[in-house]
Design a protein around this motif. Structure first.
Motif, mmCIF file in Angstrom:
data_model
loop_
_atom_site.group_PDB
_atom_site.id
_atom_site.type_symbol
_atom_site.label_atom_id
_atom_site.label_comp_id
_atom_site.label_asym_id
_atom_site.label_seq_id
_atom_site.Cartn_x
_atom_site.Cartn_y
_atom_site.Cartn_z
ATOM 1 N N UNK A 1 0.834 -1.207 0.000
ATOM 2 C CA UNK A 1 0.000 0.000 0.000
ATOM 3 C C UNK A 1 0.870 1.258 0.000
ATOM 4 N N UNK A 2 1.947 1.235 0.800
ATOM 5 C CA UNK A 2 2.831 2.398 0.872
ATOM 6 C C UNK A 2 3.522 2.649 -0.463
ATOM 7 N N UNK A 3 3.821 1.580 -1.205
ATOM 8 C CA UNK A 3 4.484 1.735 -2.490
ATOM 9 C C UNK A 3 3.529 2.180 -3.583
ATOM 10 N N UNK A 4 2.214 2.045 -3.335
ATOM 11 C CA UNK A 4 1.201 2.448 -4.314
ATOM 12 C C UNK A 4 0.380 3.585 -3.752
ATOM 13 N N UNK A 5 1.013 4.710 -3.585
ATOM 14 C CA UNK A 5 0.361 5.850 -2.939
ATOM 15 C C UNK A 5 -0.841 6.357 -3.723
ATOM 16 N N UNK B 1 -4.360 5.485 -2.442
ATOM 17 C CA UNK B 1 -4.721 5.814 -1.060
ATOM 18 C C UNK B 1 -6.182 6.231 -0.938
ATOM 19 N N UNK B 2 -6.642 7.066 -1.850
ATOM 20 C CA UNK B 2 -8.029 7.539 -1.776
ATOM 21 C C UNK B 2 -9.013 6.403 -1.973
ATOM 22 N N UNK B 3 -8.687 5.472 -2.874
ATOM 23 C CA UNK B 3 -9.583 4.348 -3.124
ATOM 24 C C UNK B 3 -9.675 3.432 -1.910
ATOM 25 N N UNK B 4 -8.575 3.318 -1.187
ATOM 26 C CA UNK B 4 -8.541 2.408 -0.048
ATOM 27 C C UNK B 4 -9.038 3.065 1.240
ATOM 28 N N UNK B 5 -9.316 4.357 1.203
ATOM 29 C CA UNK B 5 -9.688 5.083 2.413
ATOM 30 C C UNK B 5 -10.866 4.456 3.152
ATOM 31 N N UNK C 1 -3.269 -8.156 -2.157
ATOM 32 C CA UNK C 1 -1.994 -8.715 -2.602
ATOM 33 C C UNK C 1 -2.171 -9.628 -3.808
ATOM 34 N N UNK C 2 -3.337 -10.237 -3.919
ATOM 35 C CA UNK C 2 -3.580 -11.170 -5.020
ATOM 36 C C UNK C 2 -3.556 -10.478 -6.373
ATOM 37 N N UNK C 3 -3.734 -9.164 -6.388
ATOM 38 C CA UNK C 3 -3.779 -8.425 -7.650
ATOM 39 C C UNK C 3 -2.412 -7.907 -8.080
ATOM 40 N N UNK C 4 -1.380 -8.122 -7.276
ATOM 41 C CA UNK C 4 -0.057 -7.598 -7.623
ATOM 42 C C UNK C 4 0.532 -8.368 -8.806
ATOM 43 N N UNK C 5 1.054 -7.606 -9.772
ATOM 44 C CA UNK C 5 1.684 -8.222 -10.936
ATOM 45 C C UNK C 5 2.992 -7.500 -11.272
ATOM 46 N N UNK C 6 3.620 -6.942 -10.246
ATOM 47 C CA UNK C 6 4.790 -6.102 -10.489
ATOM 48 C C UNK C 6 6.103 -6.791 -10.118
#
Length: 234
Positions: A97-101, A104-108, A147-152
């Protein structure tokens, strides 16, 4: 977004009211009993809770007894009684989450309640059980699922296989841990605490026993011809 949040609060309030069978009655403590209230029993319990918070409750933490709570209580309880996979994946989710700033608004809506609830718990005068942290867990589980959506991480297929391997490992960990603690689930402590056998060193009350093994005690007395015992429950 504001209308969306208002809708969520409205639906949640309606569901809560439905759980009390759409109760509508007055309380002597509110407006002198002249104002009928929806879900009055829920409000009544809330008022009792406020009184209880003013008075405080006895607690045990790391070998010390107290009466009005310590801010360290719930963080320590969370670390010692939350299964290790949840702690690991939760920490990984925070890093992601911190790496994908930009998200932030979507996860609020997902993180706002746990943050506020967790912050308020630090000042609580009622520190008697991990169960008071349970409202945070559904939000944490959904947060972890991101985390399941990470593809990086390079090769998408390799990332997928790695994720499956991690999930299977942790699922087996959960299953084995559940079978080992059964049927005394309430007394669960993770490996950081040294397991359930060492939990009494850190926490007490509903973290370890809530009278759920009284039948087992009676069986032990019968099998060992023990006529009487000195019982300290809760």
């Amino acid at each position: 977004a504001m209308w969306s949040y208002a809708g969520i609060v409205t639906v949640a309030s309606f569901v809560l009211w439905a759980m009390y069978l759409f109760e509508f009655r007055a309380l002597p403590e509110v407006a002198g009993g002249s104002l009928p209230l929806p879900a009055a029993s829920h409000i009544e319990r809330w008022l009792r809770l406020l009184e209880n918070m003013d008075y405080g409750r006895e607690y045990f933490l790391l070998g010390q007894n107290g009466m009005h709570g310590r801010w360290q209580y719930f963080p320590i309880a969370f670390i010692l009684k939350t299964p290790l996979p949840t702690l690991v994946l939760g920490s990984a989710s925070v890093v992601a989450f911190a790496l994908r700033r930009r998200s932030a608004c979507r996860e609020l809506p997902l993180i706002l309640f746990p943050l506020i609830y967790g912050a308020l718990s630090l000042s609580s005068t009622i520190t008697i059980g991990y169960r008071h942290l349970l409202p945070i867990l559904p939000f944490l589980f959904v947060f972890i699922s991101r985390l399941a959506a990470l593809r990086d991480l390079g090769n998408p297929r390799r990332t997928l296989y790695t994720w499956y391997a991690v999930c299977c490992t942790f699922a087996i960990y959960y299953i084995v841990g559940t079978l080992l603690i059964a049927p005394d689930y309430l007394a669960y402590f993770n490996v950081i605490a040294g397991g359930a056998d060492q939990g009494y060193r850190f926490l007490a009350d509903s973290n370890t026993d809530w009278g759920q093994t009284l039948k087992a005690l009676a069986r032990y007395q019968r099998e060992n011809n023990v006529d009487s015992v000195k019982l300290s429950m809760f």
